[in-house]
Motif scaffolding. Sequence first.
Motif, PDB file in Angstrom:
ATOM      1  N   THR A 136       0.754  -1.199   0.054  1.00  0.00           N
ATOM      2  CA  THR A 136       0.111   0.073  -0.021  1.00  0.00           C
ATOM      3  C   THR A 136       0.967   1.173  -0.116  1.00  0.00           C
ATOM      4  OG1 THR A 136      -1.683  -1.279   1.307  1.00  0.00           O
ATOM      5  CG2 THR A 136      -1.754   1.202   1.016  1.00  0.00           C
ATOM      6  N   VAL A 137       1.943   1.176   0.716  1.00  0.00           N
ATOM      7  CA  VAL A 137       2.720   2.431   1.013  1.00  0.00           C
ATOM      8  C   VAL A 137       3.367   2.732  -0.477  1.00  0.00           C
ATOM      9  CG1 VAL A 137       4.855   3.392   1.978  1.00  0.00           C
ATOM     10  CG2 VAL A 137       3.277   2.397   3.310  1.00  0.00           C
ATOM     11  N   VAL A 138       3.944   1.666  -1.129  1.00  0.00           N
ATOM     12  CA  VAL A 138       4.539   1.638  -2.276  1.00  0.00           C
ATOM     13  C   VAL A 138       3.538   2.260  -3.365  1.00  0.00           C
ATOM     14  CG1 VAL A 138       5.542   0.251  -4.132  1.00  0.00           C
ATOM     15  CG2 VAL A 138       6.395   0.024  -1.931  1.00  0.00           C
ATOM     16  N   CYS A 139       2.383   1.688  -3.255  1.00  0.00           N
ATOM     17  CA  CYS A 139       1.337   1.995  -4.320  1.00  0.00           C
ATOM     18  C   CYS A 139       1.147   3.402  -4.317  1.00  0.00           C
ATOM     19  CB  CYS A 139       0.107   1.074  -4.059  1.00  0.00           C
ATOM     20  SG  CYS A 139      -1.306   2.029  -5.035  1.00  0.00           S
ATOM     21  N   LEU A 140       0.916   4.057  -2.761  1.00  0.00           N
ATOM     22  CA  LEU A 140       0.765   5.532  -2.605  1.00  0.00           C
ATOM     23  C   LEU A 140       1.656   6.341  -3.167  1.00  0.00           C
ATOM     24  CD1 LEU A 140      -1.206   5.276   0.867  1.00  0.00           C
ATOM     25  CD2 LEU A 140      -2.170   5.712  -1.467  1.00  0.00           C
ATOM     26  N   ALA A 141       2.917   5.889  -2.898  1.00  0.00           N
ATOM     27  CA  ALA A 141       4.333   6.494  -3.317  1.00  0.00           C
ATOM     28  C   ALA A 141       4.313   6.537  -4.873  1.00  0.00           C
ATOM     29  CB  ALA A 141       5.451   6.073  -2.915  1.00  0.00           C
ATOM     30  N   ALA A 142       4.192   5.670  -5.752  1.00  0.00           N
ATOM     31  CA  ALA A 142       3.844   5.523  -7.045  1.00  0.00           C
ATOM     32  C   ALA A 142       2.787   6.378  -7.482  1.00  0.00           C
ATOM     33  CB  ALA A 142       3.808   4.255  -7.308  1.00  0.00           C
ATOM     34  N   LEU A 143       1.689   6.421  -6.938  1.00  0.00           N
ATOM     35  CA  LEU A 143       0.586   6.992  -7.322  1.00  0.00           C
ATOM     36  C   LEU A 143       0.899   8.618  -7.406  1.00  0.00           C
ATOM     37  CD1 LEU A 143      -2.592   5.108  -6.130  1.00  0.00           C
ATOM     38  CD2 LEU A 143      -1.733   5.537  -8.546  1.00  0.00           C
ATOM     39  N   ALA A 144       1.634   9.004  -6.201  1.00  0.00           N
ATOM     40  CA  ALA A 144       1.959  10.308  -6.088  1.00  0.00           C
ATOM     41  C   ALA A 144       2.901  11.159  -7.223  1.00  0.00           C
ATOM     42  CB  ALA A 144       2.699  10.570  -4.857  1.00  0.00           C
ATOM     43  N   LEU A 145       3.930  10.041  -7.449  1.00  0.00           N
ATOM     44  CA  LEU A 145       4.844  10.397  -8.461  1.00  0.00           C
ATOM     45  C   LEU A 145       4.157  10.347  -9.835  1.00  0.00           C
ATOM     46  CD1 LEU A 145       7.607  10.655  -9.754  1.00  0.00           C
ATOM     47  CD2 LEU A 145       7.832   7.976  -9.893  1.00  0.00           C
ATOM     48  N   VAL A 146       3.319   9.566 -10.218  1.00  0.00           N
ATOM     49  CA  VAL A 146       2.618   9.467 -11.446  1.00  0.00           C
ATOM     50  C   VAL A 146       1.605  10.534 -11.500  1.00  0.00           C
ATOM     51  CG1 VAL A 146       1.023   8.174 -13.010  1.00  0.00           C
ATOM     52  CG2 VAL A 146       3.033   6.998 -11.990  1.00  0.00           C
ATOM     53  N   ALA A 147       0.953  11.084 -10.319  1.00  0.00           N
ATOM     54  CA  ALA A 147       0.239  12.406 -10.367  1.00  0.00           C
ATOM     55  C   ALA A 147       1.025  13.614 -10.790  1.00  0.00           C
ATOM     56  CB  ALA A 147      -0.577  12.520  -9.015  1.00  0.00           C
ATOM     57  N   VAL A 148       2.088  13.677 -10.442  1.00  0.00           N
ATOM     58  CA  VAL A 148       3.081  14.894 -10.738  1.00  0.00           C
ATOM     59  C   VAL A 148       3.264  14.811 -12.093  1.00  0.00           C
ATOM     60  CG1 VAL A 148       5.185  15.672 -10.188  1.00  0.00           C
ATOM     61  CG2 VAL A 148       3.966  15.101  -8.364  1.00  0.00           C
TER      62      VAL A 148
END
Length: 164
Positions: A93-105
């Motif tokens: 979940t933490v890796v998913c949230l970090a990846a989603l934050a990066l992709v959102a940027v």
Amino acid sequence: MKNKFLALERWTTGFSMAAACAMMALAASLGVFQIVTRFVLETPAEWTEVIIRFSLIWMVFLGIPMAFRQGAMVSVDVLYRWSPPRIRRLLDTVVCLAALALVAVIIWWGWDYANRGKVQTMIGLEDVSMFWAYLAMPVGGLFAVIGILGNLLDPQRLELETAQ
């Protein structure tokens, strides 16, 4: 609902991977064409270099969703191997949230960059707007979001099976 989303994810990830492969084939074909025109015919085609560059950019951004889906993009192998199952799910979940934050940027700034590039034209292809080259960032990012969520719902650890 989960199965429907995963079916959508399989289709979108497969489509983006096929498009990435097509971009690689285009770049390779144009590279050969450029070599023939430059060194054999001695009349270089300037436009091929530009299309090769941008097809490689599109290839990368359309290939990223498959890497996310296979769990190979943002990898925390050592922590995952040492963690008990409950912690592994939290780590996912933490890796998913970090990846989603990066992709959102990437999506946000990529769309902004593409819009700002509308007034620019490609060197060698003066009739084509740079918008189409920069659009690779938000389009690839949107496909990546689906791949990231698909990996969270149905984790695949393909890189762990081949690691020694």
